[in-house]
Design an enzyme around this catalytic site. Structure first.
Site, short mmCIF file in Angstrom:
data_model
loop_
_atom_site.label_atom_id
_atom_site.label_comp_id
_atom_site.label_asym_id
_atom_site.label_seq_id
_atom_site.Cartn_x
_atom_site.Cartn_y
_atom_site.Cartn_z
N GLU A 1 -14.27 9.10 -5.16
CA GLU A 1 -14.80 7.94 -4.42
C GLU A 1 -16.10 8.28 -3.70
O GLU A 1 -16.18 9.26 -2.96
CB GLU A 1 -13.78 7.44 -3.41
CG GLU A 1 -14.25 6.22 -2.63
CD GLU A 1 -13.15 5.52 -1.84
OE1 GLU A 1 -13.47 4.53 -1.15
OE2 GLU A 1 -11.98 5.95 -1.92
N ASP B 1 -0.24 4.34 -3.79
CA ASP B 1 -0.79 5.27 -2.80
C ASP B 1 0.30 5.77 -1.85
O ASP B 1 1.11 4.97 -1.35
CB ASP B 1 -1.86 4.58 -1.96
CG ASP B 1 -3.26 4.87 -2.44
OD1 ASP B 1 -3.48 5.91 -3.09
OD2 ASP B 1 -4.16 4.05 -2.15
N GLU C 1 -4.37 11.77 -1.36
CA GLU C 1 -5.74 12.10 -1.01
C GLU C 1 -5.84 13.54 -0.52
O GLU C 1 -5.09 13.97 0.37
CB GLU C 1 -6.26 11.18 0.10
CG GLU C 1 -6.39 9.73 -0.31
CD GLU C 1 -7.01 8.86 0.78
OE1 GLU C 1 -7.48 9.42 1.80
OE2 GLU C 1 -7.00 7.63 0.62
N ASP D 1 -3.54 1.85 -0.66
CA ASP D 1 -3.34 1.65 0.78
C ASP D 1 -4.46 0.81 1.37
O ASP D 1 -4.43 0.46 2.56
CB ASP D 1 -3.17 2.98 1.51
CG ASP D 1 -4.36 3.92 1.37
OD1 ASP D 1 -5.34 3.56 0.69
OD2 ASP D 1 -4.32 5.02 1.95
N SER D 2 -5.42 0.41 0.53
CA SER D 2 -6.41 -0.60 0.91
C SER D 2 -5.73 -1.93 1.24
O SER D 2 -6.36 -2.83 1.81
CB SER D 2 -7.43 -0.80 -0.21
OG SER D 2 -6.79 -0.93 -1.47
N LYS E 1 -0.36 8.37 -5.72
CA LYS E 1 -1.68 8.94 -5.50
C LYS E 1 -1.72 9.58 -4.13
O LYS E 1 -1.21 9.01 -3.16
CB LYS E 1 -2.78 7.87 -5.62
CG LYS E 1 -4.20 8.45 -5.45
CD LYS E 1 -5.28 7.47 -5.87
CE LYS E 1 -5.48 6.36 -4.88
NZ LYS E 1 -5.98 6.83 -3.55
#
Length: 273
Positions: free
Chosen positions: A191, A92, A124, A53-54, A122
């Site tokens: 991270e 993501d 978070e 999602d970057s 993925k």
């Protein structure tokens, strides 16, 4: 000549990643968001491509990853999956499409899988999203966890500083890593946490641990490809190593093109029909 992996000739799967950890072979991971870049990344021998999602920052110019949508992620992922012949591709789950909503989490993950052909998603977070992770995995979708600095929570953290420096947060992160393993996550991204803590996590869980700003004693590393190639020239955190200066090289090539067009040097006689 680059490093020749024992697993170089086979398509990478979640089982491959676990075998790599067991054999002590480090996992090379990079982001990609389009067909052209992903084709190059895959051909270079990268094991794991993350459609992060970057993309919100790199491809869309947002300050955080929060605004990107599920449909945005699916669009970026489609081209990456088409390009990746060997690397596993994981996508993501964007902010707002799973947190506190187990059924929505399943629907979002299913949509990603059906429309992109990716190998997994993925997510978070730790115990606070246990039920969402459990439901997605129960639906037959591999999940990669993500702990430490979780950019979707930047507004809670108040910035992008190193996480889990204190004992209490470090123990919470360790407990969350064990919970992600228990739930069945196939890998965990850590991270921006202290290297000693990341090493402890990697030694304590059986699943691969991929670091970004988490030291060298984990099972693999991930970077944003535009950052490590020097295309994103305004971003230089401590953990970033630049492997190229593509930003300047591209700008020089583009300036050369503009000059040739203005001076009627392009196209020349050999470049016309």
């Amino acid at each position: 000549m680059g490093y020749i992996s024992e697993f170089a000739q086979s398509k990478v799967t979640t089982a491959t990643l676990r075998k790599m950890k067991e054999k002590g072979e480090k996992i090379a991971c990079l982001t990609s968001y389009d067909f052209t870049m992903a084709s190059i990344v895959d051909a270079a021998g990268v094991d794991f491509i993350l459609v992060g999602d970057s993309a919100a920052n790199v491809m869309m110019g947002y300050d955080t990853t929060v605004p990107i949508t599920l449909d945005d992620m699916i669009t970026y992922a489609k081209g990456v999956v088409r390009a990746a012949k060997r690397a596993i591709v994981i996508v993501d789950m964007p902010f707002g499409y799973y947190q506190g909503q187990p059924q929505v989490a399943v629907e979002s993950a299913v949509k990603i899988m059906k429309l992109t052909g990716a190998a997994g998603v993925k997510m978070e977070g730790g115990r606070e999203i246990s039920e969402e992770i459990r439901r997605v995995i129960a639906a037959g979708i591999p999940v990669c966890g993500h702990l430490g600095l979780t950019p979707q929570s930047v507004n809670v953290f108040g910035g992008y500083g190193v996480r889990a420096k204190g004992d209490a947060e470090a123990e919470k992160l360790m407990a969350n890593a064990l919970e992600l393993e228990r739930l069945g996550c196939f890998a965990i991204v850590l991270e921006k946490i202290p290297a000693a803590l990341a090493a402890r996590v990697a030694q304590s869980v059986s699943v691969p641990v991929i670091g970004i700003g988490a030291g060298s004693q984990v099972d693999g590393q991930v970077l944003v490809v535009q950052d490590m190639l020097g295309m994103n020239r305004g971003f230089s955190p401590k953990f970033m190593r630049r492997y190229g200066d593509m930003g300047n090289e591209m700008q020089q090539a583009l300036e050369h093109y503009v000059s040739d067009v203005k001076e009627v040097d392009f196209p020349n006689a050999q470049e016309q029909y």
